[in-house]
Design a protein around this motif. Structure first.
Motif, mmCIF file in Angstrom:
data_model
loop_
_atom_site.group_PDB
_atom_site.id
_atom_site.type_symbol
_atom_site.label_atom_id
_atom_site.label_comp_id
_atom_site.label_asym_id
_atom_site.label_seq_id
_atom_site.Cartn_x
_atom_site.Cartn_y
_atom_site.Cartn_z
ATOM 1 N N ALA A 1 -49.959 68.709 47.834
ATOM 2 C CA ALA A 1 -50.682 69.102 49.040
ATOM 3 C C ALA A 1 -50.206 70.462 49.544
ATOM 4 C CB ALA A 1 -50.508 68.058 50.128
ATOM 5 N N GLN A 2 -48.967 70.807 49.222
ATOM 6 C CA GLN A 2 -48.434 72.113 49.616
ATOM 7 C C GLN A 2 -48.855 73.213 48.641
ATOM 8 O OE1 GLN A 2 -44.196 71.630 49.903
ATOM 9 N NE2 GLN A 2 -44.298 70.743 51.959
ATOM 10 N N GLY A 3 -49.542 72.833 47.565
ATOM 11 C CA GLY A 3 -50.065 73.847 46.654
ATOM 12 C C GLY A 3 -49.281 73.988 45.364
ATOM 13 N N MET A 4 -48.299 73.165 45.094
ATOM 14 C CA MET A 4 -47.537 73.250 43.838
ATOM 15 C C MET A 4 -48.371 72.662 42.710
ATOM 16 S SD MET A 4 -43.628 72.450 44.688
ATOM 17 C CE MET A 4 -42.966 73.697 43.644
ATOM 18 N N THR A 5 -48.371 73.353 41.562
ATOM 19 C CA THR A 5 -49.150 72.876 40.416
ATOM 20 C C THR A 5 -48.323 72.778 39.137
ATOM 21 O OG1 THR A 5 -49.845 75.143 39.952
ATOM 22 C CG2 THR A 5 -51.322 73.789 41.318
ATOM 23 N N ASN A 6 -47.162 73.378 39.100
ATOM 24 C CA ASN A 6 -46.319 73.354 37.911
ATOM 25 C C ASN A 6 -45.685 71.954 37.774
ATOM 26 O OD1 ASN A 6 -44.529 73.702 35.830
ATOM 27 N ND2 ASN A 6 -43.564 75.547 36.693
ATOM 28 N N PRO A 7 -45.999 71.212 36.700
ATOM 29 C CA PRO A 7 -45.477 69.844 36.556
ATOM 30 C C PRO A 7 -43.953 69.779 36.466
ATOM 31 C CG PRO A 7 -47.225 70.254 34.956
ATOM 32 C CD PRO A 7 -46.933 71.542 35.643
ATOM 33 N N ASP A 8 -43.331 70.777 35.846
ATOM 34 C CA ASP A 8 -41.870 70.769 35.727
ATOM 35 C C ASP A 8 -41.212 70.950 37.089
ATOM 36 O OD1 ASP A 8 -42.022 70.413 32.979
ATOM 37 O OD2 ASP A 8 -42.021 72.588 32.579
ATOM 38 N N SER A 9 -41.729 71.864 37.878
ATOM 39 C CA SER A 9 -41.188 72.086 39.225
ATOM 40 C C SER A 9 -41.390 70.862 40.102
ATOM 41 C CB SER A 9 -41.862 73.293 39.885
ATOM 42 O OG SER A 9 -41.613 74.461 39.148
#
Length: 169
Positions: free
Chosen positions: A113-121
């Motif tokens: 919801a905060q905009g993160m899309t990198n699966p590792d992160s």
């Protein structure tokens, strides 16, 4: 809350039957003489190995077979209580695992919801989340409790078998 009450009743009834003995003893002899504890003779015809095996199959059975009803009921109730606690702890561990899955999903949803899309992160941040760490600690604690109750139950089963073996001598 009804299940623990039923289990408790069953344990108490089982202990009562163990204390009462394997066979019925009449209050008076055939000649009409009053009952006397000295008039009871319980023949011990069970081998030590047989008492051990009986106690392993049903805790307290080996002691009851040789006439030690009080000790037999102790081992029966102790083993039944440890099995009940083992089941209760397994249920709580399952609930803790469900809570852990929920916390992980909630943390991942919040990060997306905060905009993160990198699966590792996302995976790294989810594993460092305080709520997830707390849920993981709870699962570890419940797993340790389960192992403790299993070890205690096995220990008491072996002690009961050894006691029945010695009592039959």
């Amino acid at each position: 809350m009804r299940r623990p009450l039923r289990i408790t009743r069953a344990l108490l009834v089982g202990a009562l039957f163990m204390v009462m003995g394997a066979g019925a003893v009449s209050a008076q002899e055939e000649g009409g003489a009053p009952f006397s504890p000295d008039s009871i003779s319980i023949p011990i015809t069970i081998s030590p190995g047989g008492a051990f095996i009986r106690s392993m199959l049903i805790p307290g059975w080996g002691q009851a077979a040789v006439g030690s009803y009080g000790r037999g009921s102790f081992y029966f109730v102790t083993e039944a209580a440890s099995v009940w606690m083992l089941l209760k702890t397994a249920s709580r561990r399952s609930t803790a695992r469900d809570g852990l899955q929920f916390q992980r999903a909630e943390a991942e949803r919040h990060l997306r919801a905060q905009g993160m899309t990198n699966p590792d992160s996302i995976a790294i941040l989810v594993s460092e989340d305080d709520a997830v760490l707390g849920a993981e600690n709870l699962v570890d604690t419940r797993s340790q409790q389960f192992e403790d109750w299993a070890a205690f139950g096995l220990f008491m089963l072996l002690v009961g078998g050894a006691d029945a073996f010695v009592s039959a001598h």
